[in-house]
Write a protein that holds these residues in place. Structure first.
Motif, mmCIF file in Angstrom:
data_model
loop_
_atom_site.group_PDB
_atom_site.id
_atom_site.type_symbol
_atom_site.label_atom_id
_atom_site.label_comp_id
_atom_site.label_asym_id
_atom_site.label_seq_id
_atom_site.Cartn_x
_atom_site.Cartn_y
_atom_site.Cartn_z
ATOM 1 N N GLY A 93 0.809 -1.230 0.000
ATOM 2 C CA GLY A 93 0.000 0.000 0.000
ATOM 3 C C GLY A 93 0.823 1.251 0.000
ATOM 4 N N ARG A 94 2.149 1.115 -0.053
ATOM 5 C CA ARG A 94 3.011 2.301 -0.125
ATOM 6 C C ARG A 94 3.757 2.263 -1.451
ATOM 7 N N PRO A 95 3.118 2.741 -2.496
ATOM 8 C CA PRO A 95 3.768 2.665 -3.802
ATOM 9 C C PRO A 95 5.012 3.552 -3.849
ATOM 10 N N THR A 96 5.985 3.120 -4.638
ATOM 11 C CA THR A 96 7.223 3.907 -4.740
ATOM 12 C C THR A 96 7.480 4.261 -6.204
ATOM 13 N N LEU A 97 8.380 5.197 -6.412
ATOM 14 C CA LEU A 97 8.698 5.625 -7.780
ATOM 15 C C LEU A 97 9.423 4.509 -8.522
ATOM 16 N N ASP A 105 15.078 13.825 0.572
ATOM 17 C CA ASP A 105 13.710 13.432 0.224
ATOM 18 C C ASP A 105 12.829 13.818 1.403
ATOM 19 N N PRO A 106 12.036 14.877 1.272
ATOM 20 C CA PRO A 106 11.218 15.345 2.400
ATOM 21 C C PRO A 106 9.970 14.509 2.643
ATOM 22 N N CYS A 107 9.703 13.538 1.778
ATOM 23 C CA CYS A 107 8.572 12.593 1.941
ATOM 24 C C CYS A 107 9.148 11.199 1.785
ATOM 25 N N CYS A 108 10.155 10.848 2.599
ATOM 26 C CA CYS A 108 11.009 9.703 2.261
ATOM 27 C C CYS A 108 10.340 8.353 2.425
ATOM 28 N N ALA A 112 9.488 4.808 2.901
ATOM 29 C CA ALA A 112 10.335 3.635 3.139
ATOM 30 C C ALA A 112 11.764 3.830 2.619
ATOM 31 N N GLY A 113 12.082 5.031 2.156
ATOM 32 C CA GLY A 113 13.456 5.321 1.751
ATOM 33 C C GLY A 113 13.867 4.685 0.436
ATOM 34 N N VAL A 114 12.894 4.228 -0.339
ATOM 35 C CA VAL A 114 13.230 3.534 -1.585
ATOM 36 C C VAL A 114 13.874 4.505 -2.581
ATOM 37 N N ALA A 172 6.665 12.973 7.600
ATOM 38 C CA ALA A 172 5.778 13.358 8.705
ATOM 39 C C ALA A 172 5.331 12.144 9.500
ATOM 40 N N ASP A 173 5.364 10.983 8.864
ATOM 41 C CA ASP A 173 4.866 9.755 9.488
ATOM 42 C C ASP A 173 6.064 8.923 9.960
ATOM 43 N N PRO A 174 6.136 8.628 11.260
ATOM 44 C CA PRO A 174 7.280 7.827 11.734
ATOM 45 C C PRO A 174 7.231 6.380 11.277
ATOM 46 N N VAL A 184 11.897 12.088 11.609
ATOM 47 C CA VAL A 184 10.496 12.498 11.465
ATOM 48 C C VAL A 184 10.443 14.015 11.380
ATOM 49 N N ALA A 185 9.796 14.524 10.356
ATOM 50 C CA ALA A 185 9.532 15.973 10.277
ATOM 51 C C ALA A 185 8.462 16.211 9.232
ATOM 52 N N ASP A 186 7.489 17.019 9.578
ATOM 53 C CA ASP A 186 6.532 17.480 8.579
ATOM 54 C C ASP A 186 7.255 18.521 7.730
ATOM 55 N N ALA A 187 7.225 18.319 6.432
ATOM 56 C CA ALA A 187 8.000 19.201 5.552
ATOM 57 C C ALA A 187 7.552 20.659 5.650
ATOM 58 N N ARG A 188 6.326 20.878 6.128
ATOM 59 C CA ARG A 188 5.847 22.256 6.228
ATOM 60 C C ARG A 188 6.261 22.908 7.539
ATOM 61 N N ASP A 189 6.872 22.125 8.418
ATOM 62 C CA ASP A 189 7.348 22.669 9.694
ATOM 63 C C ASP A 189 8.810 23.067 9.495
ATOM 64 N N ALA A 213 11.131 14.506 -4.382
ATOM 65 C CA ALA A 213 9.973 14.161 -3.552
ATOM 66 C C ALA A 213 8.877 13.542 -4.397
ATOM 67 N N ASP A 214 8.511 12.328 -4.026
ATOM 68 C CA ASP A 214 7.344 11.660 -4.616
ATOM 69 C C ASP A 214 6.173 12.065 -3.722
ATOM 70 N N LEU A 215 5.344 12.967 -4.220
ATOM 71 C CA LEU A 215 4.320 13.576 -3.371
ATOM 72 C C LEU A 215 3.277 12.546 -2.948
ATOM 73 N N PRO A 216 2.662 12.755 -1.785
ATOM 74 C CA PRO A 216 1.669 11.793 -1.299
ATOM 75 C C PRO A 216 0.510 11.626 -2.277
ATOM 76 N N ARG A 221 -2.408 5.065 1.580
ATOM 77 C CA ARG A 221 -1.417 5.077 2.666
ATOM 78 C C ARG A 221 -0.505 6.292 2.594
ATOM 79 N N THR A 222 -0.565 7.032 1.518
ATOM 80 C CA THR A 222 0.399 8.119 1.387
ATOM 81 C C THR A 222 -0.305 9.457 1.172
ATOM 82 N N THR A 223 -1.272 9.730 2.025
ATOM 83 C CA THR A 223 -1.960 11.012 1.956
ATOM 84 C C THR A 223 -1.124 12.095 2.632
ATOM 85 N N TRP A 224 -1.450 13.354 2.347
ATOM 86 C CA TRP A 224 -0.766 14.453 3.028
ATOM 87 C C TRP A 224 -1.046 14.374 4.515
ATOM 88 N N ALA A 225 -0.039 14.657 5.316
ATOM 89 C CA ALA A 225 -0.253 14.775 6.752
ATOM 90 C C ALA A 225 -1.208 15.944 6.981
HETATM 91 C C1 LIG Z 1 4.472 8.543 -2.128
HETATM 92 S S1 LIG Z 1 5.083 8.417 -0.496
HETATM 93 C C2 LIG Z 1 6.811 8.585 -0.725
HETATM 94 C C3 LIG Z 1 7.503 7.270 -0.978
HETATM 95 C C4 LIG Z 1 8.998 7.361 -0.765
HETATM 96 N N1 LIG Z 1 9.648 8.198 -1.759
HETATM 97 C C5 LIG Z 1 9.664 5.996 -0.716
HETATM 98 O O1 LIG Z 1 10.705 5.832 -1.345
HETATM 99 O O2 LIG Z 1 9.174 5.105 -0.004
HETATM 100 C C6 LIG Z 1 4.664 9.972 0.230
HETATM 101 C C7 LIG Z 1 5.093 10.158 1.685
HETATM 102 O O3 LIG Z 1 4.795 11.500 2.059
HETATM 103 C C8 LIG Z 1 4.576 11.510 3.464
HETATM 104 N N2 LIG Z 1 3.963 12.806 3.835
HETATM 105 C C9 LIG Z 1 2.668 13.192 3.757
HETATM 106 N N3 LIG Z 1 2.520 14.463 4.151
HETATM 107 C C10 LIG Z 1 3.770 14.898 4.495
HETATM 108 C C11 LIG Z 1 4.276 16.129 4.990
HETATM 109 N N4 LIG Z 1 3.488 17.174 5.195
HETATM 110 N N5 LIG Z 1 5.596 16.221 5.256
HETATM 111 C C12 LIG Z 1 6.413 15.159 5.055
HETATM 112 N N6 LIG Z 1 5.983 13.975 4.593
HETATM 113 C C13 LIG Z 1 4.685 13.842 4.312
HETATM 114 C C14 LIG Z 1 3.741 10.266 3.696
HETATM 115 O O4 LIG Z 1 3.838 9.868 5.042
HETATM 116 C C15 LIG Z 1 4.402 9.273 2.710
HETATM 117 O O5 LIG Z 1 5.365 8.484 3.368
#
Ligand SMILES: C[S@@+](CC[C@H](N)C(=O)[O-])C[C@H]1O[C@@H](n2cnc3c(N)ncnc32)[C@H](O)[C@@H]1O
Length: 271
Positions: A23-27, A53-56, A58-60, A80-82, A141-146, A169-172, A176-180
């Motif tokens: 449920g966590r698709p990657t690029l 990568d501010p939305c890292c 699983a770090g793929v 943003a999600d630990p 862990v950090a919300d990219a907007r903080d 950044a692969d945007l949410p 499973r990968t919605t915006w925080a």
């Molecule tokens: C499409 S996934 C990224 C997949 C990642 N590139 C990988 O290699 O696994 C998007 C990620 O954005 C994170 N996310 C959502 N809102 C965020 C925010 N405001 N700041 C940082 N990360 C956020 C989600 O928790 C999710 O892990």
């Protein structure tokens, strides 16, 4: 999009070496390498590269870059999600000395336990791979907007350099990968919405709506903590990735159901 920096290759074995969560698709690997190559063409040639990568998740994305792209000295992942960060640490550890050998041994054990040739193939791939870069890496862990939190993480991750050169950044998207949840605005700080009566007011309202899209807010915040000459690559689902009104990208690309934009951090900043 024509691939210029990533030759066609079968990355199935590499995909199997990397750990991902259902449920966590990657690029796709090839797209990751191509976007990094395109971004690099906008940066000084042969300079060492720090990638954030501010939305890292699983770090793929970061691990693929370390494995396949030379010249990367540092990888920084924040999310943003630990929850997925343990996976990110596991993937990024493949770049450490002995990391791929350890993963190959794990995959051999899985192949023996489950009698699955795909694990054995992945073990062979892990043994054959030689990382193109051996970067230092960290995740937090950090919300990219903080921006205060992000600044702290970046300063700790790379105290001796000028911070990230490249953001990928692969945007949410998806379940499973919605915006925080958006950080709450201070009382009275909500933007006024102009009455959508006349043309200019309507245009301004449309601009404002675009400006408030979560991706746009995210891009502005990310740019705040970067050098103006850093390059930001944002990938999304759909026809386009929105930029703040008036911001000119370096490049836009479309691949299948994905779109990406490359933009200079300085172009995203208000100051
Ligand atoms: C499409 S996934 C990224 C997949 C990642 N590139 C990988 O290699 O696994 C998007 C990620 O954005 C994170 N996310 C959502 N809102 C965020 C925010 N405001 N700041 C940082 N990360 C956020 C989600 O928790 C999710 O892990």
């Amino acid at each position: 999009m024509q691939y210029r920096h990533a030759p066609a290759a079968n990355h199935a074995a590499l995909d199997a070496v990397l750990a991902s969560a259902p449920g966590r698709p990657t690029l796709p690997v090839r797209l990751t390498v191509e976007l990094a190559g395109r971004a690099r063409a906008h940066l000084p040639a042969d300079a060492p590269l720090t990638v954030w990568d501010p939305c890292c998740g699983a770090g793929v994305t970061l691990t693929v870059l370390g494995l396949l792209v030379p010249g990367i000295t540092r990888l920084v992942g924040t999310d943003a999600d630990p929850e997925p960060l343990d996976l990110a640490r596991r993937n990024l550890a493949l770049l450490d000395p002995g990391g791929l050998a350890a993963r190959a041994a794990d995959l051999d054990a899985l192949a023996a336990r489950h009698d699955k040739p795909s694990y054995a193939d992945a073990a062979t791939a892990a043994r054959t791979l030689v990382p193109a870069s051996t970067p230092a890496w960290s995740v937090a862990v950090a919300d990219a907007r903080d921006t205060a939190a992000v600044r702290g993480v970046l300063a700790e991750a790379s105290p001796d350099d000028a911070g990230p050169d490249l953001v990928l950044a692969d945007l949410p998207h998806g379940i499973r990968t919605t915006w925080a949840a958006a950080p709450t605005r201070p009382a009275g700080a909500a933007a006024d919405t102009p009455a959508p009566d006349a043309g200019p007011a309507r245009a301004a309202a449309a601009d404002q709506a675009q400006d408030q899209a979560p991706g746009v807010e995210f891009l502005r915040a990310v740019a705040t903590v970067l050098r103006p000459d850093a390059v930001v690559v944002a990938v999304g689902r759909g026809r386009t990735v929105a930029l703040p009104p008036g911001v000119r990208p370096l490049e836009r690309v479309r691949v299948g159901h994905r779109a990406a934009v490359l933009v200079r951090a300085g172009a995203l900043r208000d100051d």
